[in-house]
Design a protein around this motif. Structure first.
Motif, PDB file in Angstrom:
ATOM      1  N   ALA A  62     -11.490   3.423   0.342  1.00 32.16           N
ATOM      2  CA  ALA A  62     -11.166   4.837   0.153  1.00 32.16           C
ATOM      3  C   ALA A  62      -9.987   5.254   1.027  1.00 32.16           C
ATOM      4  N   VAL A  63      -9.995   4.841   2.290  1.00 33.74           N
ATOM      5  CA  VAL A  63      -8.898   5.199   3.198  1.00 33.74           C
ATOM      6  C   VAL A  63      -7.591   4.552   2.727  1.00 33.74           C
ATOM      7  N   ALA A  64      -7.636   3.273   2.378  1.00 39.96           N
ATOM      8  CA  ALA A  64      -6.427   2.579   1.941  1.00 39.96           C
ATOM      9  C   ALA A  64      -5.892   3.162   0.637  1.00 39.96           C
ATOM     10  N   ALA A  65      -6.790   3.527  -0.274  1.00 36.72           N
ATOM     11  CA  ALA A  65      -6.347   4.115  -1.538  1.00 36.72           C
ATOM     12  C   ALA A  65      -5.671   5.459  -1.295  1.00 36.72           C
ATOM     13  N   ARG A  66      -6.190   6.248  -0.358  1.00 34.83           N
ATOM     14  CA  ARG A  66      -5.554   7.533  -0.034  1.00 34.83           C
ATOM     15  C   ARG A  66      -4.179   7.338   0.582  1.00 34.83           C
ATOM     16  N   LEU A  67      -3.987   6.234   1.271  1.00 32.42           N
ATOM     17  CA  LEU A  67      -2.694   5.948   1.891  1.00 32.42           C
ATOM     18  C   LEU A  67      -1.721   5.283   0.917  1.00 32.42           C
ATOM     19  N   GLY A  68      -2.168   4.978  -0.290  1.00 30.97           N
ATOM     20  CA  GLY A  68      -1.298   4.396  -1.305  1.00 30.97           C
ATOM     21  C   GLY A  68      -1.139   2.895  -1.221  1.00 30.97           C
ATOM     22  N   VAL A  69      -2.076   2.221  -0.588  1.00 34.26           N
ATOM     23  CA  VAL A  69      -2.011   0.767  -0.482  1.00 34.26           C
ATOM     24  C   VAL A  69      -2.522   0.155  -1.789  1.00 34.26           C
ATOM     25  N   SER A  70      -1.898  -0.929  -2.228  1.00 37.03           N
ATOM     26  CA  SER A  70      -2.290  -1.550  -3.488  1.00 37.03           C
ATOM     27  C   SER A  70      -3.693  -2.158  -3.392  1.00 37.03           C
ATOM     28  N   PRO A  71      -4.427  -2.170  -4.497  1.00 38.12           N
ATOM     29  CA  PRO A  71      -5.776  -2.763  -4.486  1.00 38.12           C
ATOM     30  C   PRO A  71      -5.782  -4.235  -4.093  1.00 38.12           C
ATOM     31  N   LEU A  72      -4.745  -4.986  -4.461  1.00 37.31           N
ATOM     32  CA  LEU A  72      -4.673  -6.402  -4.087  1.00 37.31           C
ATOM     33  C   LEU A  72      -4.580  -6.552  -2.569  1.00 37.31           C
ATOM     34  N   LEU A  73      -3.739  -5.762  -1.935  1.00 41.68           N
ATOM     35  CA  LEU A  73      -3.595  -5.831  -0.485  1.00 41.68           C
ATOM     36  C   LEU A  73      -4.880  -5.404   0.211  1.00 41.68           C
ATOM     37  N   ILE A  74      -5.547  -4.401  -0.332  1.00 37.56           N
ATOM     38  CA  ILE A  74      -6.826  -3.957   0.223  1.00 37.56           C
ATOM     39  C   ILE A  74      -7.834  -5.105   0.179  1.00 37.56           C
ATOM     40  N   GLY A  75      -7.938  -5.753  -0.976  1.00 40.81           N
ATOM     41  CA  GLY A  75      -8.890  -6.860  -1.137  1.00 40.81           C
ATOM     42  C   GLY A  75      -8.585  -8.022  -0.215  1.00 40.81           C
ATOM     43  N   LEU A  76      -7.328  -8.412  -0.137  1.00 42.59           N
ATOM     44  CA  LEU A  76      -6.949  -9.538   0.723  1.00 42.59           C
ATOM     45  C   LEU A  76      -7.215  -9.231   2.191  1.00 42.59           C
ATOM     46  N   THR A  77      -6.925  -8.015   2.599  1.00 40.35           N
ATOM     47  CA  THR A  77      -7.149  -7.638   3.996  1.00 40.35           C
ATOM     48  C   THR A  77      -8.636  -7.615   4.328  1.00 40.35           C
ATOM     49  N   LEU A  78      -9.436  -7.043   3.449  1.00 38.15           N
ATOM     50  CA  LEU A  78     -10.877  -6.993   3.689  1.00 38.15           C
ATOM     51  C   LEU A  78     -11.484  -8.388   3.731  1.00 38.15           C
TER      52      LEU A  78
END
Length: 97
Positions: free
Chosen positions: A27-43
Protein backbone atom coordinates in the motif's frame (compact mmCIF):
# COMPACT_ATOMS: atom_id res chain seq x y z
CA UNK A 1 0.56 -24.41 27.89
CA UNK A 2 0.36 -27.35 25.56
CA UNK A 3 3.27 -27.48 23.09
CA UNK A 4 1.01 -27.95 20.07
CA UNK A 5 -1.25 -25.10 21.15
CA UNK A 6 1.75 -22.79 21.50
CA UNK A 7 3.01 -23.87 18.10
CA UNK A 8 -0.39 -23.25 16.50
CA UNK A 9 -0.69 -19.81 18.11
CA UNK A 10 2.85 -18.89 17.03
CA UNK A 11 2.19 -20.00 13.47
CA UNK A 12 -1.06 -18.04 13.33
CA UNK A 13 0.69 -14.91 14.63
CA UNK A 14 3.51 -15.38 12.14
CA UNK A 15 1.12 -15.71 9.21
CA UNK A 16 -0.97 -12.75 10.36
CA UNK A 17 2.08 -10.54 10.89
CA UNK A 18 3.54 -11.48 7.51
CA UNK A 19 0.25 -10.75 5.78
CA UNK A 20 -0.03 -7.35 7.50
CA UNK A 21 3.56 -6.49 6.61
CA UNK A 22 3.08 -7.34 2.94
CA UNK A 23 -0.24 -5.50 2.64
CA UNK A 24 1.15 -2.41 4.36
CA UNK A 25 4.33 -2.37 2.31
CA UNK A 26 2.45 -2.76 -0.95
CA UNK A 27 0.00 0.00 0.00
CA UNK A 28 2.78 2.46 0.90
CA UNK A 29 4.81 1.64 -2.23
CA UNK A 30 1.74 1.91 -4.46
CA UNK A 31 0.97 5.36 -3.03
CA UNK A 32 4.53 6.41 -3.80
CA UNK A 33 4.18 5.22 -7.41
CA UNK A 34 6.56 2.29 -7.24
CA UNK A 35 5.98 -0.43 -9.84
CA UNK A 36 4.41 -3.71 -8.67
CA UNK A 37 7.43 -5.67 -9.96
CA UNK A 38 9.84 -3.62 -7.85
CA UNK A 39 7.55 -3.97 -4.83
CA UNK A 40 7.48 -7.76 -5.23
CA UNK A 41 11.23 -8.11 -5.74
CA UNK A 42 12.00 -5.92 -2.75
CA UNK A 43 9.59 -7.76 -0.46
CA UNK A 44 10.94 -11.15 -1.53
CA UNK A 45 14.52 -9.94 -1.07
CA UNK A 46 13.92 -8.61 2.41
CA UNK A 47 11.73 -11.56 3.35
CA UNK A 48 14.39 -14.10 2.46
CA UNK A 49 17.29 -12.16 3.96
CA UNK A 50 15.76 -11.18 7.31
CA UNK A 51 16.04 -14.62 8.99
CA UNK A 52 19.70 -14.86 7.99
CA UNK A 53 20.34 -11.36 9.33
CA UNK A 54 18.69 -12.18 12.65
CA UNK A 55 20.62 -15.45 12.99
CA UNK A 56 23.93 -13.76 12.18
CA UNK A 57 23.30 -10.86 14.58
CA UNK A 58 22.28 -13.25 17.34
CA UNK A 59 25.39 -15.37 16.81
CA UNK A 60 27.67 -12.34 16.75
CA UNK A 61 26.11 -10.89 19.91
CA UNK A 62 26.54 -14.24 21.69
CA UNK A 63 30.23 -14.29 20.81
CA UNK A 64 30.08 -16.88 18.02
CA UNK A 65 31.34 -15.12 14.91
CA UNK A 66 32.05 -18.46 13.23
CA UNK A 67 28.33 -19.25 13.23
CA UNK A 68 27.57 -15.87 11.66
CA UNK A 69 30.28 -16.43 9.03
CA UNK A 70 29.01 -19.95 8.29
CA UNK A 71 25.48 -18.61 7.93
CA UNK A 72 26.57 -16.05 5.33
CA UNK A 73 28.77 -18.47 3.37
CA UNK A 74 26.21 -21.29 3.44
CA UNK A 75 23.41 -18.98 2.37
CA UNK A 76 25.39 -17.68 -0.58
CA UNK A 77 26.38 -21.17 -1.67
CA UNK A 78 22.78 -22.34 -1.49
CA UNK A 79 21.53 -19.29 -3.42
CA UNK A 80 24.07 -19.76 -6.22
CA UNK A 81 23.53 -23.51 -6.53
CA UNK A 82 19.76 -23.07 -6.32
CA UNK A 83 19.71 -20.51 -9.13
CA UNK A 84 22.00 -22.63 -11.31
CA UNK A 85 19.90 -25.73 -10.63
CA UNK A 86 16.66 -23.94 -11.44
CA UNK A 87 18.17 -22.57 -14.65
CA UNK A 88 19.30 -26.09 -15.61
CA UNK A 89 15.81 -27.47 -14.99
CA UNK A 90 14.16 -24.73 -17.07
CA UNK A 91 16.64 -24.79 -19.96
CA UNK A 92 19.05 -27.76 -19.90
CA UNK A 93 22.38 -27.21 -21.63
CA UNK A 94 23.03 -29.38 -24.67
CA UNK A 95 26.37 -31.18 -24.42
CA UNK A 96 28.03 -32.98 -27.33
CA UNK A 97 29.83 -36.18 -26.37
Amino acid sequence: MNTYLGLAIGLALLLGGGEALVRGSVAVAARLGVSPLLIGLTLVGFGTSTPELVASLDAALRGSPAVAFGNVVGSNILNIVGILGLAAVILPAAVAL
